[in-house]
Design a protein around this motif. Structure first.
Motif, short mmCIF file in Angstrom:
data_model
loop_
_atom_site.label_atom_id
_atom_site.label_comp_id
_atom_site.label_asym_id
_atom_site.label_seq_id
_atom_site.Cartn_x
_atom_site.Cartn_y
_atom_site.Cartn_z
N PRO A 35 -84.49 46.69 29.07
CA PRO A 35 -85.75 47.25 29.57
C PRO A 35 -86.08 46.67 30.93
O PRO A 35 -85.79 45.51 31.21
N SER A 81 -92.33 41.13 16.86
CA SER A 81 -90.89 41.40 16.89
C SER A 81 -90.43 42.38 17.96
O SER A 81 -89.23 42.59 18.10
N THR A 82 -91.33 42.99 18.71
CA THR A 82 -90.92 44.06 19.61
C THR A 82 -90.89 43.58 21.06
O THR A 82 -91.91 43.12 21.57
N PRO A 83 -89.75 43.68 21.73
CA PRO A 83 -89.71 43.30 23.15
C PRO A 83 -90.58 44.22 24.00
O PRO A 83 -90.89 45.35 23.60
N GLN A 92 -90.55 48.29 24.62
CA GLN A 92 -89.91 48.96 23.49
C GLN A 92 -91.01 49.51 22.58
O GLN A 92 -92.12 48.98 22.56
N GLN A 93 -90.68 50.54 21.84
CA GLN A 93 -91.69 51.16 20.99
C GLN A 93 -91.59 50.64 19.56
O GLN A 93 -90.51 50.43 19.04
N ALA A 94 -92.75 50.47 18.96
CA ALA A 94 -92.80 50.09 17.55
C ALA A 94 -93.77 51.03 16.85
O ALA A 94 -94.84 51.35 17.38
#
Lengths: 174, 232
Positions: free
Chosen positions: B73, B127-129, B132-134
């Motif tokens: 990303p 947990s999500t960089p 990025q989508q969560a």
């Protein structure tokens, strides 16, 4: 990677690290460079979409080998449903001889692919995992979801078949 | 398949016990035909694995990673010294699909929730960089924007969830939302900014109150996530 892995950043790094061997495995399965790369791409897409299914502590590369192999089997079955009923073994033997110019054309690789495509898919995937990728029998059994004894018999059959094919061709593999 | 062929195969793979291998090697010495077959099988193995070896040595380029959805990303740049504080520039162009169509018109500020435990928000932040989508439990999509450390030592993350933005900080009990800004609308050219002056006052205020440092780069952030935020 989206939302799901137990540690999505670390898993993404492991997926990237596994890509070279995954690409080799996919090309060995399909016997064809472009088809192998397509299978690799489908495998990565599936892995990213189903990262939540990955069991923490297990090997990412083995998990992706399993995904790739299952996708390959699905593709063979789908091809069988669409076209005339032919044996998987015949598909294996004819793949790479369908007139496409993109078949691996480096001589050693082409000879190795011909030998690999001479064995049925289940034996080929087992041979690739153990002999080429260096997995133990137990690891290969987990990837392919079969008993250890099946791994042993498949390897012996693959080697016997390859040896017979090589023996029929002048000059052996090389 | 004969037993001898399975044993030959296992011997080639080093899958026998030392006792089994010794017994088999004694058979090889007594049986020249078996020894010849062993040599032939070994040569076939060696040739095939050698011929395929270069396939695993081909480089994995950025283009391939992008096609596979594995590209790194884009990291948000840190503020230069002669620029305004980074948190006043957070709506920097990030480009691509992430930015396209994102609605960002500030209408009101929502009262901060006491905690961020509901609906998977904590797990997503954990947990999500960045970028990025969560997916949250209610189907909405959370996108962390970046991570920065507050003056009190907590790690804080700005994020966007569909139509609002927020900032949450992590302590030993978990993530706590510090501020949220709701009803954000689209902006031109795919860039992300807030209408009405380009800043979200409540989030700016929260950053000022928290005295957040410059954002982490993507590598440092991923390492922090991998360590489960243990670097406090």
């Amino acid at each position: 990677m989206t939302d799901s892995g137990p540690d999505s950043g670390a898993m993404r790094a492991e997926i990237i690290a596994a890509l070279p061997r995954l690409r080799r495995f996919c090309r060995g399965l399909t016997g064809h460079g472009e088809d192998g790369d397509d299978l690799m791409q489908s495998t990565v897409e599936r892995a990213l979409a189903r990262a939540y299914q990955f069991e923490t502590g297990s090997r990412v590369d083995a998990w992706m080998f399993r995904i790739a192999r299952n996708l390959h089997i699905d593709a063979i079955r789908s091809a069988r449903r669409r076209g005339p009923q032919i044996d998987i073994e015949e598909i294996a033997e004819t793949s790479g001889e369908d007139g496409r110019d993109t078949v691996e054309n480096r001589s050693d690789l082409a000879a190795a692919q011909r030998a690999l495509q001479s064995v049925p898919e289940d034996q080929r995937s087992t041979f690739l995992l153990v002999v080429v990728e260096g997995l133990s029998y137990r690891e290969a059994a987990e990837v392919l979801e079969v008993p250890l004894g099946t791994i042993m018999s498949r390897l012996a059959r693959a080697r016997a078949r390859i040896d017979a094919v090589v023996g029929r061709s002048q000059g052996g593999l090389q | 398949m004969s037993d001898i062929e399975e044993r030959l195969s296992a011997w080639l793979d080093g899958a026998m016990t030392p006792q089994e291998a010794a017994a088999f090697e004694a058979e090889l010495e007594r049986d020249p035909a078996l020894a010849a077959r062993a040599a032939s099988w070994r040569a076939n193995d060696s040739f095939i694995s050698g011929a395929l070896a270069p396939l695993a040595q081909e480089p994995i380029g950025d283009d391939l990673l992008a096609r596979l959805g594995l590209a790194e990303p884009e990291a948000l740049p840190s503020a230069a010294n002669d620029n305004p504080p980074w948190w006043r520039q957070r709506w920097l162009p990030v480009g691509g699909a992430l930015a396209a169509g994102l609605a960002l018109v500030l209408v009101m500020v929502q009262r901060p929730a006491d905690t961020a435990q509901d609906g998977g928000l904590s797990f997503a932040l954990e947990s999500t960089p960045a970028l990025q989508q969560a997916r949250l439990a209610d189907g909405r999509t959370l996108v962390p924007q970046f991570t920065a450390r507050a003056a009190d030592g907590r790690w804080c993350r700005e994020y966007r969830v569909d139509d609002h933005a927020g900032i949450a900080c992590r302590d030993a009990k978990g993530w706590k939302v510090e501020a949220e800004a709701k009803d954000l609308g689209p902006v031109a050219d795919g860039d992300i900014q807030l209408a009405g002056g380009g800043t979200a006052a409540e989030i700016d205020a929260a950053n000022a109150r928290l005295k957040t440092a410059d954002p982490l780069d993507s590598v440092a952030e991923r390492a922090l996530i991998a360590q489960q935020w243990g670097d406090r």
